[in-house]
Design a protein around this motif. Structure first.
Motif, PDB file in Angstrom:
ATOM      1  N   ASP A 181     -53.928 -38.412 -28.013  1.00  8.42           N
ATOM      2  CA  ASP A 181     -54.353 -39.118 -26.811  1.00  8.42           C
ATOM      3  C   ASP A 181     -53.186 -39.191 -25.829  1.00  8.42           C
ATOM      4  O   ASP A 181     -52.212 -39.897 -26.061  1.00  8.42           O
ATOM      5  CB  ASP A 181     -54.826 -40.518 -27.211  1.00  8.42           C
ATOM      6  N   MET A 182     -53.296 -38.456 -24.726  1.00  7.86           N
ATOM      7  CA  MET A 182     -52.204 -38.390 -23.760  1.00  7.86           C
ATOM      8  C   MET A 182     -51.953 -39.738 -23.085  1.00  7.86           C
ATOM      9  O   MET A 182     -50.796 -40.093 -22.816  1.00  7.86           O
ATOM     10  CB  MET A 182     -52.484 -37.310 -22.709  1.00  7.86           C
ATOM     11  N   ALA A 183     -52.993 -40.515 -22.832  1.00  9.51           N
ATOM     12  CA  ALA A 183     -52.801 -41.843 -22.228  1.00  9.51           C
ATOM     13  C   ALA A 183     -52.036 -42.752 -23.194  1.00  9.51           C
ATOM     14  O   ALA A 183     -51.139 -43.491 -22.782  1.00  9.51           O
ATOM     15  CB  ALA A 183     -54.143 -42.460 -21.857  1.00  9.51           C
ATOM     16  N   ALA A 184     -52.375 -42.695 -24.467  1.00 13.47           N
ATOM     17  CA  ALA A 184     -51.669 -43.501 -25.476  1.00 13.47           C
ATOM     18  C   ALA A 184     -50.234 -43.012 -25.635  1.00 13.47           C
ATOM     19  O   ALA A 184     -49.318 -43.818 -25.836  1.00 13.47           O
ATOM     20  CB  ALA A 184     -52.406 -43.443 -26.812  1.00 13.47           C
ATOM     21  N   LEU A 185     -50.031 -41.703 -25.534  1.00 11.93           N
ATOM     22  CA  LEU A 185     -48.686 -41.144 -25.602  1.00 11.93           C
ATOM     23  C   LEU A 185     -47.841 -41.685 -24.448  1.00 11.93           C
ATOM     24  O   LEU A 185     -46.715 -42.123 -24.638  1.00 11.93           O
ATOM     25  CB  LEU A 185     -48.734 -39.616 -25.563  1.00 11.93           C
ATOM     26  N   ALA A 186     -48.407 -41.665 -23.248  1.00 10.86           N
ATOM     27  CA  ALA A 186     -47.696 -42.167 -22.074  1.00 10.86           C
ATOM     28  C   ALA A 186     -47.343 -43.648 -22.248  1.00 10.86           C
ATOM     29  O   ALA A 186     -46.218 -44.062 -21.965  1.00 10.86           O
ATOM     30  CB  ALA A 186     -48.546 -41.973 -20.822  1.00 10.86           C
ATOM     31  N   PHE A 187     -48.291 -44.440 -22.743  1.00 14.29           N
ATOM     32  CA  PHE A 187     -48.038 -45.862 -22.967  1.00 14.29           C
ATOM     33  C   PHE A 187     -46.914 -46.058 -23.976  1.00 14.29           C
ATOM     34  O   PHE A 187     -46.013 -46.869 -23.771  1.00 14.29           O
ATOM     35  CB  PHE A 187     -49.321 -46.552 -23.457  1.00 14.29           C
ATOM     36  N   ALA A 188     -46.965 -45.309 -25.078  1.00 10.77           N
ATOM     37  CA  ALA A 188     -45.938 -45.428 -26.127  1.00 10.77           C
ATOM     38  C   ALA A 188     -44.561 -45.049 -25.594  1.00 10.77           C
ATOM     39  O   ALA A 188     -43.565 -45.692 -25.934  1.00 10.77           O
ATOM     40  CB  ALA A 188     -46.313 -44.552 -27.320  1.00 10.77           C
ATOM     41  N   LEU A 189     -44.488 -44.023 -24.763  1.00  9.15           N
ATOM     42  CA  LEU A 189     -43.203 -43.612 -24.196  1.00  9.15           C
ATOM     43  C   LEU A 189     -42.656 -44.637 -23.218  1.00  9.15           C
ATOM     44  O   LEU A 189     -41.447 -44.833 -23.123  1.00  9.15           O
ATOM     45  CB  LEU A 189     -43.334 -42.253 -23.507  1.00  9.15           C
ATOM     46  N   ARG A 190     -43.549 -45.309 -22.480  1.00 10.72           N
ATOM     47  CA  ARG A 190     -43.115 -46.311 -21.506  1.00 10.72           C
ATOM     48  C   ARG A 190     -42.663 -47.609 -22.162  1.00 10.72           C
ATOM     49  O   ARG A 190     -41.905 -48.377 -21.567  1.00 10.72           O
ATOM     50  CB  ARG A 190     -44.243 -46.630 -20.525  1.00 10.72           C
ATOM     51  N   ARG A 238     -36.521 -41.083 -19.205  1.00 10.53           N
ATOM     52  CA  ARG A 238     -36.869 -40.765 -17.814  1.00 10.53           C
ATOM     53  C   ARG A 238     -35.679 -40.135 -17.108  1.00 10.53           C
ATOM     54  O   ARG A 238     -35.798 -39.122 -16.422  1.00 10.53           O
ATOM     55  CB  ARG A 238     -37.326 -42.042 -17.102  1.00 10.53           C
ATOM     56  N   ALA A 239     -34.506 -40.715 -17.279  1.00  8.19           N
ATOM     57  CA  ALA A 239     -33.303 -40.193 -16.623  1.00  8.19           C
ATOM     58  C   ALA A 239     -32.937 -38.811 -17.165  1.00  8.19           C
ATOM     59  O   ALA A 239     -32.576 -37.911 -16.397  1.00  8.19           O
ATOM     60  CB  ALA A 239     -32.140 -41.170 -16.810  1.00  8.19           C
ATOM     61  N   PHE A 240     -33.036 -38.622 -18.474  1.00 12.68           N
ATOM     62  CA  PHE A 240     -32.693 -37.331 -19.077  1.00 12.68           C
ATOM     63  C   PHE A 240     -33.643 -36.240 -18.592  1.00 12.68           C
ATOM     64  O   PHE A 240     -33.210 -35.147 -18.220  1.00 12.68           O
ATOM     65  CB  PHE A 240     -32.730 -37.427 -20.605  1.00 12.68           C
ATOM     66  N   LEU A 276     -44.402 -35.666 -18.343  1.00 13.99           N
ATOM     67  CA  LEU A 276     -43.807 -36.845 -18.979  1.00 13.99           C
ATOM     68  C   LEU A 276     -43.150 -37.757 -17.962  1.00 13.99           C
ATOM     69  O   LEU A 276     -43.241 -38.983 -18.075  1.00 13.99           O
ATOM     70  CB  LEU A 276     -42.819 -36.419 -20.058  1.00 13.99           C
ATOM     71  N   ILE A 277     -42.508 -37.184 -16.959  1.00 18.30           N
ATOM     72  CA  ILE A 277     -41.912 -38.001 -15.893  1.00 18.30           C
ATOM     73  C   ILE A 277     -43.015 -38.788 -15.179  1.00 18.30           C
ATOM     74  O   ILE A 277     -42.879 -39.988 -14.939  1.00 18.30           O
ATOM     75  CB  ILE A 277     -41.108 -37.120 -14.913  1.00 18.30           C
ATOM     76  N   ALA A 278     -44.126 -38.124 -14.892  1.00 15.82           N
ATOM     77  CA  ALA A 278     -45.263 -38.812 -14.249  1.00 15.82           C
ATOM     78  C   ALA A 278     -45.792 -39.925 -15.143  1.00 15.82           C
ATOM     79  O   ALA A 278     -46.111 -41.021 -14.675  1.00 15.82           O
ATOM     80  CB  ALA A 278     -46.359 -37.808 -13.919  1.00 15.82           C
ATOM     81  N   ALA A 279     -45.882 -39.674 -16.434  1.00 14.56           N
ATOM     82  CA  ALA A 279     -46.371 -40.692 -17.372  1.00 14.56           C
ATOM     83  C   ALA A 279     -45.410 -41.868 -17.460  1.00 14.56           C
ATOM     84  O   ALA A 279     -45.843 -43.027 -17.503  1.00 14.56           O
ATOM     85  CB  ALA A 279     -46.553 -40.062 -18.759  1.00 14.56           C
ATOM     86  N   LEU A 280     -44.127 -41.597 -17.443  1.00 16.07           N
ATOM     87  CA  LEU A 280     -43.120 -42.666 -17.503  1.00 16.07           C
ATOM     88  C   LEU A 280     -43.090 -43.479 -16.207  1.00 16.07           C
ATOM     89  O   LEU A 280     -42.723 -44.653 -16.212  1.00 16.07           O
ATOM     90  CB  LEU A 280     -41.739 -42.079 -17.803  1.00 16.07           C
ATOM     91  N   ASP A 281     -43.487 -42.873 -15.096  1.00 19.91           N
ATOM     92  CA  ASP A 281     -43.466 -43.554 -13.810  1.00 19.91           C
ATOM     93  C   ASP A 281     -44.717 -44.386 -13.535  1.00 19.91           C
ATOM     94  O   ASP A 281     -44.784 -45.085 -12.533  1.00 19.91           O
ATOM     95  CB  ASP A 281     -43.307 -42.540 -12.663  1.00 19.91           C
ATOM     96  N   LEU A 282     -45.718 -44.342 -14.400  1.00 16.42           N
ATOM     97  CA  LEU A 282     -46.970 -45.056 -14.155  1.00 16.42           C
ATOM     98  C   LEU A 282     -46.766 -46.559 -13.974  1.00 16.42           C
ATOM     99  O   LEU A 282     -47.469 -47.174 -13.206  1.00 16.42           O
ATOM    100  CB  LEU A 282     -47.968 -44.813 -15.293  1.00 16.42           C
ATOM    101  N   ASP A 283     -45.820 -47.147 -14.680  1.00 17.22           N
ATOM    102  CA  ASP A 283     -45.563 -48.575 -14.547  1.00 17.22           C
ATOM    103  C   ASP A 283     -44.671 -48.912 -13.358  1.00 17.22           C
ATOM    104  O   ASP A 283     -44.543 -50.060 -12.986  1.00 17.22           O
ATOM    105  CB  ASP A 283     -44.897 -49.130 -15.819  1.00 17.22           C
ATOM    106  N   ALA A 284     -44.039 -47.901 -12.813  1.00 19.49           N
ATOM    107  CA  ALA A 284     -43.062 -48.144 -11.742  1.00 19.49           C
ATOM    108  C   ALA A 284     -43.738 -48.553 -10.454  1.00 19.49           C
ATOM    109  O   ALA A 284     -44.860 -48.355 -10.203  1.00 19.49           O
ATOM    110  CB  ALA A 284     -42.220 -46.911 -11.514  1.00 19.49           C
TER     111      ALA A 284
END
Length: 137
Positions: free
Chosen positions: A28-37, A99-101, A129-137
Motif C-alpha cells: 500500500d503506497m499510501a501506508a508506505l508514505a505514512f510510515a516514512l513520514r 527527505r534531505a538525503f 518518495l520526496i512527494a510522499a514525505l512532503d505530504l505533511d509539509a
C-alpha cells in the motif's frame, strides 16, 4: 529504582519500523508514505558515523549496477531484512534525514528499494518518495 534505570538503558536499540513493514506487506503506497513520514528507516552504511559527533551520520551504502551505472538506494523496514552480503553497519534514520538525503541525491539515485530481499519488497523513484514525505509539509 536505579536498577530499573540501568536495565532500561541496556535494552538494545531496535532497528525497525513496524508501520513500514506492515505497509510493505500490503503493498500500500499510501501506508508506505505514512510510515516514512512518521517513523525511522533502516539504512545500510558503508561507514558508521562517529558516536562523539552528532553531525556524522556515517556514509550511506548504495548499489551501482556495473552494466548500466544506475544507482539504487536500499532501505529496510527492519535490520533483519538486510542481506548479509551488504556491509554490516546500519543506521536508523529519521523522516527529515531521508527527505534531505533523497533531495541531495535525487539526480544520481534512479530507484529506491525497500526490503529488496523480502519478505515484501517494493520500489519507488526518489521523486515519488520526496512527494510522499512532503505530504505533511
Amino acid at each position: 529504582m536505579a536498577g530499573k534505570k540501568r536495565s532500561r538503558s541496556s535494552e538494545p536499540l531496535e532497528f525497525r519500523n513496524t508501520q513500514l513493514a506492515d505497509a510493505l506487506q500490503t503493498q500500500d503506497m499510501a501506508a508506505l508514505a505514512f510510515a516514512l513520514r512518521h517513523g525511522p528507516t533502516v539504512v545500510p552504511l558503508l561507514r558508521p558515523g562517529q558516536r562523539d559527533d552528532p553531525r556524522d551520520s556515517g556514509e550511506v551504502w548504495t548499489y551501482r549496477d556495473p552494466k548500466t551505472g544506475d544507482v539504487a538506494l536500499l532501505l529496510f523496514s527492519d535490520a533483519v531484512h538486510k542481506p548479509a552480503a551488504l556491509p554490516p553497519a546500519v543506521a536508523l534514520q529519521s523522516p527529515a534525514w531521508l527527505r534531505a538525503f533523497l533531495s541531495a541525491h535525487e539526480a544520481e539515485i534512479t530507484t529506491v528499494f525497500f526490503d529488496i530481499a523480502g519478505p515484501h519488497p517494493m520500489q519507488a523513484t526518489p521523486a515519488d518518495l520526496i512527494a510522499a514525505l512532503d505530504l505533511d509539509a
